[in-house]
Design a protein around this motif. Structure first.
Motif, mmCIF file in Angstrom:
data_model
loop_
_atom_site.group_PDB
_atom_site.id
_atom_site.type_symbol
_atom_site.label_atom_id
_atom_site.label_comp_id
_atom_site.label_asym_id
_atom_site.label_seq_id
_atom_site.Cartn_x
_atom_site.Cartn_y
_atom_site.Cartn_z
ATOM 1 N N VAL A 1 0.871 -1.188 0.000
ATOM 2 C CA VAL A 1 0.000 0.000 0.000
ATOM 3 C C VAL A 1 0.905 1.235 0.000
ATOM 4 O O VAL A 1 1.488 1.589 1.015
ATOM 5 N N ALA A 2 1.023 1.845 -1.163
ATOM 6 C CA ALA A 2 1.935 3.002 -1.264
ATOM 7 C C ALA A 2 1.187 4.324 -1.172
ATOM 8 O O ALA A 2 1.800 5.397 -1.135
ATOM 9 N N ALA A 3 -0.150 4.259 -1.152
ATOM 10 C CA ALA A 3 -0.965 5.471 -0.961
ATOM 11 C C ALA A 3 -2.348 5.026 -0.490
ATOM 12 O O ALA A 3 -2.847 3.994 -0.944
ATOM 13 N N PHE A 4 -2.922 5.768 0.444
ATOM 14 C CA PHE A 4 -4.309 5.475 0.845
ATOM 15 C C PHE A 4 -5.007 6.766 1.199
ATOM 16 O O PHE A 4 -4.378 7.812 1.375
ATOM 17 N N GLU A 5 -6.342 6.667 1.291
ATOM 18 C CA GLU A 5 -7.089 7.867 1.696
ATOM 19 C C GLU A 5 -8.425 7.483 2.292
ATOM 20 O O GLU A 5 -8.970 6.409 2.007
#
Ligand code: XMP
Length: 529
Positions: A170-174
């Protein structure tokens, strides 16, 4: 004043709250934390870098429109690793975690963070599975810059994973509803081509910032602030010819006009025409009341017989203060002293994260802290490149805006192993002028952190025409650097070096030999003494 360390505290707001939209960057000790703050400003949003431990209440005082959590060197599982203060998530503004900042968010909110088998350092390939809000408008595959070992394996419940890379599941989440965003990669470095776009999306679309912060808005804000501070009082400013004191003086002059007097002490250790340029700019062009003191005889007398570099520095420093105090004493009722303290000085004198590199301040050419003045420091919130932008906006001549750093003790510490006599200073000054001229003509001046000459106290044999010569040696020193903490010797083109050497020997009679210094810092320092 060059290198004058001010009594800076990193927590006092650098700019009045609500003057312009701002974002707080919390520093968890990452090597790029300052760069994040600068990139945010490049997007037109004012940002302050605060140590991570200041507390949510301190952050709230700024009324920020968003908070960014920086990277950091620790593992989130290490003993004593900085933790996330939950209250930061209750401020009602979006939060973006970068690298360590993202891992903290994941850990705190119930995601899975673990040390990976292999670290991910340097360029990496990012695969965007869902653009979401944060990565909107960026391609499915993109390059990014990574620097981590711990990694997020699953996002907290309710969060959407947006991207992955080989070593980061997971290199980006929001979570748009909660206003919490995380990216493992570094958007602030140039090796992340879409980094600035991601930051802009966060600032504009997510935080709703008005991107109006600019050199012009800084001038308006600072002029107001200075007027409020100084009232109908009078101020004095020591001009060194460097960009910091020049821009500080111009801002204060714009605010209070002739109630500012500048003092320029020419210690006779300046480079060629430097004094004239300062006088022409300030007195003739900007009409700033200026006291220009030709104190070269006094300084040379104090330097007579002195060869030890630290002794030179001490004597020059002490004499400088004496001259400045004499001049200040001639002016009536001066209560304020203008100083060009920069934001990097403010951060470095007390960032308190335990990881920031502390710059060693060279106080020579500066003023002691116990002078009985109130300080006016209009550049406290600005990085060096922003000071240059403000200087250009104020109409400061290009030469002063882009001047390379120059040490307070001037050419005296570039006459190595010997006394700084008028004759030697003249030789060195001429050599330096040729070097600068050729470097400017080659278009390299701005690329170099510093370029200068050194005159060691030795002579060497040569032959000119049919005669033996026994002349001075000039050393060429040119370095690239970001902050003077480290430096690399500049690979100047051979043809340029030849042109410089030949001009020095032909145009300056006492010079018989020219050599090039190819030492980086470390192990060398930039100056020779
Ligand atoms: P060094 O030689 O330590 O220099 O690598 C780092 C930076 O500091 C400048 N420097 C000085 N500046 N007074 C100053 O105001 C000094 O005594 C002094 N000594 C070095 C040097 O030019 C470089 O930018």
């Amino acid at each position: 004043m060059p290198g004058l360390a001010a009594a800076a505290d990193p927590i006092t707001p650098a700019i009045p709250a609500a003057a312009t939209d701002q974002v707080v960057v919390l520093d968890y000790g990452g090597q790029y934390s300052q760069l994040i703050a600068r990139r945010v400003r490049e997007c037109g949003v004012f940002s302050e870098l605060l140590p991570h431990h200041v507390g949510a209440a301190e952050v709230a005082k700024r009324h920020p429109k968003g908070v960014i959590l920086s990277g950091g060197p620790a593992s989130v599982y290490a003993d004593g690793a900085p933790r996330l203060e939950r209250e930061l998530l209750d401020l009602g503004v979006p939060v973006l975690g970068i690298c360590y900042g993202m891992q903290l968010l994941a850990l705190e909110l119930g995601g899975r963070v673990e040390g990976a088998e292999v670290g991910e350092f340097g360029r990496s390939q990012l695969t965007v599975s869902e653009q979401g809000r944060l990565l909107a408008g960026t391609p499915h595959e993109q390059t990014c810059w990574m620097s981590h070992r711990d990694t997020v394996f699953s996002p907290p419940i309710g969060f959407t994973a947006l991207a992955s890379s080989t070593a980061s599941p997971v290199a980006a989440f929001e979570s748009v509803e909660r206003g919490i965003y995380g990216i493992q990669f570094h958007p602030e470095v140039v090796h992340t081509p879409y980094g600035q776009q991601v930051l802009t999306t966060f600032l504009s679309d997510v935080c709703g910032c008005d991107r109006s912060w600019s050199a012009r808005s800084v001038i308006e804000e600072q002029v107001e602030r200075i007027r409020a501070q100084v009232g109908d009082g009078t101020a004095i400013c020591g001009l060194s010819g460097g960009v910091d004191s020049s821009v500080a003086a111009l801002l204060v002059h714009r605010a209070i006009g002739d109630r500012l007097t500048c003092v320029f002490v020419d210690h006779g250790l300046m480079r060629k025409n430097e004094g004239e340029q300062v006088i022409a700019a300030f007195r003739d062009h900007f009409h700033v009341p200026l006291v220009a003191v030709d104190a070269s005889n006094r300084f040379l007398a104090r330097l007579r017989g002195v060869t030890d570099p630290e002794e030179k520095r001490k004597r020059i420093g002490a004499e400088f203060i004496r001259v400045f105090e004499e001049e200040a004493g001639r002016l009536e009722d001066v209560r304020f002293l203008v100083q060009g303290t920069l934001y990097s000085d403010v951060i470095e004198s007390g960032g308190g994260t335990g990881t920031a590199t502390i710059k060693s301040h060279h106080n020579v050419g500066g003023l002691p802290q116990d002078l009985e003045f109130d300080l006016v420091e209009p550049l406290r919130s600005l990085f060096k490149d922003e000071v240059r932008a403000v200087g250009a906006e104020l109409g400061l001549p290009e030469r002063l805006v882009w001047r390379q750093p120059f040490p307070g003790p001037g050419l005296a510490i570039r006459i190595v192993g010997g006394e700084a006599t008028r004759e030697r200073l003249d030789v060195l000054r001429e050599a330096d002028a040729i070097l600068q001229d050729e470097i400017r003509k080659a278009g390299l001046y701005r690329e170099l952190w510093q370029s200068f000459c050194v005159l060691p106290d030795i002579r060497t044999v040569g032959v000119q025409g049919d005669s033996r010569t026994y002349g001075n040696v000039i050393v060429i020193r040119a370095v690239t650097s970001d902050d003077a903490m480290t430096a690399d010797w500049a690979r100047l083109p051979y043809d340029l070096l030849e042109q410089i050497a030949s001009r020095m020997i032909n145009e300056i009679r006492p010079v018989g030999r020219v050599v090039l210094d190819i030492t980086s810092k470390p192990p060398g320092t930039i100056e020779w003494e």
